[in-house]
Design a protein around this motif. Structure first.
Motif, mmCIF file in Angstrom:
data_model
loop_
_atom_site.group_PDB
_atom_site.id
_atom_site.type_symbol
_atom_site.label_atom_id
_atom_site.label_comp_id
_atom_site.label_asym_id
_atom_site.label_seq_id
_atom_site.Cartn_x
_atom_site.Cartn_y
_atom_site.Cartn_z
ATOM 1 N N VAL A 199 0.816 -1.210 0.000
ATOM 2 C CA VAL A 199 0.000 0.000 0.000
ATOM 3 C C VAL A 199 0.851 1.263 0.000
ATOM 4 C CG1 VAL A 199 -1.708 1.303 1.306
ATOM 5 C CG2 VAL A 199 -1.932 -1.166 1.111
ATOM 6 N N SER A 200 1.906 1.298 0.837
ATOM 7 C CA SER A 200 2.744 2.499 0.902
ATOM 8 C C SER A 200 3.455 2.745 -0.419
ATOM 9 C CB SER A 200 3.765 2.368 2.032
ATOM 10 O OG SER A 200 4.604 1.247 1.831
ATOM 11 N N VAL A 201 3.892 1.666 -1.084
ATOM 12 C CA VAL A 201 4.580 1.799 -2.371
ATOM 13 C C VAL A 201 3.598 2.183 -3.458
ATOM 14 C CG1 VAL A 201 6.070 0.617 -4.042
ATOM 15 C CG2 VAL A 201 6.285 0.105 -1.607
ATOM 16 N N GLN A 202 2.364 1.703 -3.358
ATOM 17 C CA GLN A 202 1.334 2.111 -4.312
ATOM 18 C C GLN A 202 1.221 3.625 -4.372
ATOM 19 O OE1 GLN A 202 -2.540 0.404 -3.800
ATOM 20 N NE2 GLN A 202 -1.797 -1.702 -3.739
ATOM 21 N N ALA A 203 1.134 4.253 -3.207
ATOM 22 C CA ALA A 203 0.989 5.707 -3.139
ATOM 23 C C ALA A 203 2.165 6.410 -3.792
ATOM 24 C CB ALA A 203 0.836 6.150 -1.686
ATOM 25 N N GLN A 204 3.380 5.897 -3.565
ATOM 26 C CA GLN A 204 4.572 6.498 -4.158
ATOM 27 C C GLN A 204 4.536 6.416 -5.680
ATOM 28 O OE1 GLN A 204 7.908 4.499 -2.370
ATOM 29 N NE2 GLN A 204 7.220 4.936 -0.290
ATOM 30 N N VAL A 205 4.176 5.250 -6.204
ATOM 31 C CA VAL A 205 4.149 5.067 -7.661
ATOM 32 C C VAL A 205 3.035 5.898 -8.288
ATOM 33 C CG1 VAL A 205 3.792 3.385 -9.513
ATOM 34 C CG2 VAL A 205 5.243 2.800 -7.562
ATOM 35 N N LEU A 206 1.877 5.974 -7.643
ATOM 36 C CA LEU A 206 0.795 6.805 -8.161
ATOM 37 C C LEU A 206 1.188 8.278 -8.184
ATOM 38 C CD1 LEU A 206 -2.241 5.103 -6.407
ATOM 39 C CD2 LEU A 206 -1.705 5.032 -8.851
ATOM 40 N N ASN A 207 1.835 8.744 -7.118
ATOM 41 C CA ASN A 207 2.336 10.120 -7.092
ATOM 42 C C ASN A 207 3.320 10.369 -8.227
ATOM 43 O OD1 ASN A 207 1.107 11.642 -5.022
ATOM 44 N ND2 ASN A 207 2.261 10.540 -3.465
ATOM 45 N N LEU A 208 4.194 9.379 -8.460
ATOM 46 C CA LEU A 208 5.174 9.509 -9.539
ATOM 47 C C LEU A 208 4.480 9.658 -10.888
ATOM 48 C CD1 LEU A 208 8.041 9.356 -10.738
ATOM 49 C CD2 LEU A 208 7.811 6.855 -10.690
ATOM 50 N N LEU A 209 3.485 8.827 -11.155
ATOM 51 C CA LEU A 209 2.776 8.897 -12.433
ATOM 52 C C LEU A 209 2.096 10.249 -12.621
ATOM 53 C CD1 LEU A 209 1.218 5.317 -12.584
ATOM 54 C CD2 LEU A 209 2.981 6.235 -14.109
ATOM 55 N N GLY A 273 -15.071 2.520 6.282
ATOM 56 C CA GLY A 273 -15.017 2.548 7.734
ATOM 57 C C GLY A 273 -14.424 1.321 8.386
ATOM 58 N N ARG A 274 -13.681 0.486 7.626
ATOM 59 C CA ARG A 274 -13.071 -0.685 8.219
ATOM 60 C C ARG A 274 -11.682 -0.368 8.735
ATOM 61 N NH1 ARG A 274 -14.671 -5.648 4.127
ATOM 62 N NH2 ARG A 274 -16.933 -5.394 4.256
ATOM 63 N N ARG A 275 -11.278 -1.122 9.711
ATOM 64 C CA ARG A 275 -9.955 -0.916 10.267
ATOM 65 C C ARG A 275 -8.933 -1.747 9.515
ATOM 66 N NH1 ARG A 275 -10.298 0.521 16.479
ATOM 67 N NH2 ARG A 275 -12.385 1.406 16.532
ATOM 68 N N GLY A 276 -7.706 -1.755 10.036
ATOM 69 C CA GLY A 276 -6.659 -2.604 9.477
ATOM 70 C C GLY A 276 -6.187 -2.116 8.134
ATOM 71 N N ARG A 277 -6.176 -3.049 7.162
ATOM 72 C CA ARG A 277 -5.592 -2.752 5.856
ATOM 73 C C ARG A 277 -6.341 -1.630 5.144
ATOM 74 N NH1 ARG A 277 -2.074 -4.898 2.327
ATOM 75 N NH2 ARG A 277 -2.500 -4.670 0.113
ATOM 76 N N ALA A 278 -7.664 -1.626 5.233
ATOM 77 C CA ALA A 278 -8.436 -0.566 4.566
ATOM 78 C C ALA A 278 -8.077 0.791 5.154
ATOM 79 C CB ALA A 278 -9.927 -0.829 4.723
ATOM 80 N N LYS A 279 -7.921 0.852 6.484
ATOM 81 C CA LYS A 279 -7.551 2.114 7.127
ATOM 82 C C LYS A 279 -6.155 2.544 6.699
ATOM 83 C CE LYS A 279 -7.286 4.253 11.696
ATOM 84 N NZ LYS A 279 -7.456 4.030 13.147
ATOM 85 N N GLN A 280 -5.241 1.579 6.585
ATOM 86 C CA GLN A 280 -3.886 1.892 6.148
ATOM 87 C C GLN A 280 -3.887 2.410 4.712
ATOM 88 O OE1 GLN A 280 -1.327 -1.485 5.791
ATOM 89 N NE2 GLN A 280 0.554 -0.287 5.871
ATOM 90 N N ALA A 281 -4.682 1.772 3.859
ATOM 91 C CA ALA A 281 -4.764 2.206 2.453
ATOM 92 C C ALA A 281 -5.265 3.631 2.357
ATOM 93 C CB ALA A 281 -5.694 1.268 1.681
ATOM 94 N N THR A 282 -6.261 3.949 3.167
ATOM 95 C CA THR A 282 -6.793 5.313 3.177
ATOM 96 C C THR A 282 -5.715 6.310 3.561
ATOM 97 O OG1 THR A 282 -9.008 4.554 3.726
ATOM 98 C CG2 THR A 282 -8.477 6.823 4.257
ATOM 99 N N ALA A 283 -4.971 6.026 4.610
ATOM 100 C CA ALA A 283 -3.930 6.941 5.089
ATOM 101 C C ALA A 283 -2.877 7.167 4.033
ATOM 102 C CB ALA A 283 -3.299 6.394 6.371
ATOM 103 N N MET A 284 -2.484 6.103 3.352
ATOM 104 C CA MET A 284 -1.437 6.226 2.347
ATOM 105 C C MET A 284 -1.917 7.014 1.140
ATOM 106 S SD MET A 284 1.260 4.994 3.550
ATOM 107 C CE MET A 284 1.827 3.915 4.853
ATOM 108 N N LEU A 285 -3.139 6.729 0.683
ATOM 109 C CA LEU A 285 -3.633 7.386 -0.527
ATOM 110 C C LEU A 285 -4.033 8.819 -0.274
ATOM 111 C CD1 LEU A 285 -5.595 4.485 -2.191
ATOM 112 C CD2 LEU A 285 -3.506 5.557 -3.005
ATOM 113 N N GLU A 286 -4.199 9.202 0.992
ATOM 114 C CA GLU A 286 -4.488 10.597 1.291
ATOM 115 C C GLU A 286 -3.290 11.501 0.979
ATOM 116 O OE1 GLU A 286 -5.655 10.584 5.347
ATOM 117 O OE2 GLU A 286 -7.779 10.319 4.894
ATOM 118 N N THR A 287 -2.108 10.888 0.795
ATOM 119 C CA THR A 287 -0.936 11.684 0.451
ATOM 120 C C THR A 287 -0.916 12.060 -1.013
ATOM 121 O OG1 THR A 287 0.430 9.732 -0.046
ATOM 122 C CG2 THR A 287 0.392 10.505 2.240
ATOM 123 N N LEU A 288 -1.799 11.488 -1.811
ATOM 124 C CA LEU A 288 -1.796 11.770 -3.241
ATOM 125 C C LEU A 288 -2.223 13.209 -3.534
ATOM 126 C CD1 LEU A 288 -3.367 8.522 -4.667
ATOM 127 C CD2 LEU A 288 -1.023 9.293 -4.886
#
Length: 288
Positions: A199-209, A273-288
């Protein structure tokens, strides 16, 4: 996941890629299921447009025909009927020897970086070889151009000496992006480019694109089954079901007020509104 999307703010004008009434059928004898030898209509009367400088998100469930459509748009398969144009030129006229005419217009970034890169050669050799195949630059200057392209995707020049297995998944995806960019295309066809990444790397690559799009005025066709990612990066979206485009429009219009039942079904399946991985994905993609 925040509601607003963050498609790059680039000037959108003109038509980069257009498909009109595309059909594709696998030949009789092909079967998706063992013991059933039959033909299969994978793409059914598909039309879409990608404007210069925009990101068009193509989203649908696995098996709906997204990757088959991508293979038609990049020339790996020929449609049964219909036509494709790139910047107003018939697709077939650009399929010159070794597809060099097409490469300057359109490059593909795929999910499988290990499959796309030759494990027996350094990534730098593969970038230089790409330049040589397309007759770009002189032998003495190609390594410098490869190093400059690596820097543009946030890879050090020293990475040119690495082999694919010596790099992380995110680094290999950056190499794949660099190899696509080095011939200076106008369109990137991104087929599930971040689905295999953390998930964290996804955000980096999306930002790069998105950064590359702003800097180079690229047009992106972004194919994914991940509704949240498509919403964040796309100016417009096309929804695909069973080989057909069932709805298109501005991203926020489609996501806020879907008009097709399949679109509503697809959006309702997005976790909220789910915790765990979904919450982590949200946090990472909010950096986009």
């Amino acid at each position: 996941m925040p509601e607003e999307h963050v498609a790059s703010d680039v000037q959108i004008a003109g038509l980069a890629l257009a498909a009109r009434n595309l059909q594709f059928s696998y030949a009789p004898g092909f079967s998706l299921w063992p013991g059933r030898a039959t033909g299969f209509h994978a793409i059914k009367d598909v039309s879409l447009e990608l404007k210069s400088g925009e990101t068009l998100g193509l989203v649908g469930e696995s098996g709906c025909g997204k990757s088959t459509l991508a293979s038609l748009l990049c020339g790996d398969r020929q449609p049964t009927s219909g036509e494709i144009t790139l910047f107003g030129e018939p697709f077939k006229s650009l399929m010159k020897p070794n597809r060099r005419g097409l490469a300057k217009h359109l490059q593909v970034i795929s999910q499988d970086t290990m499959g796309a890169l030759d494990p027996r050669r350094s990534v730098g050799h593969q970038i230089v070889e790409t330049l040589a195949i397309h007759g770009i630059g002189y032998p003495a200057s190609r390594l410098d151009r490869a190093a400059e392209t690596f820097m543009s995707v946030s890879l050090p020049a020293s990475a040119l000496q690495k082999f694919p297995h010596q790099l992380s998944g995110g680094q290999r995806q950056r190499v794949a992006i660099a190899r696509a960019l080095v011939v200076e295309p106008k369109i990137l066809l991104c087929d599930e480019p971040v689905s295999a990444l953390d998930v964290s790397v996804q955000a980096q690559v999306l930002n790069l694109l998105l950064d590359l799009q702003r800097a180079r005025g690229l047009s992106l066709l972004f194919i994914s089954h991940d509704v949240r990612v498509v919403r964040h990066v796309s100016h417009r979206v096309a929804i695909m079901e069973a080989g057909r485009i069932v709805e298109t429009g501005a991203t926020e219009d489609v996501f806020a007020n879907p008009t097709h039942p399949y679109t509503a079904k697809l959006l309702s399946a997005v976790p909220r509104g789910r915790r765990g991985r979904a919450k982590q994905a949200t946090a990472m993609l909010e950096t986009l």
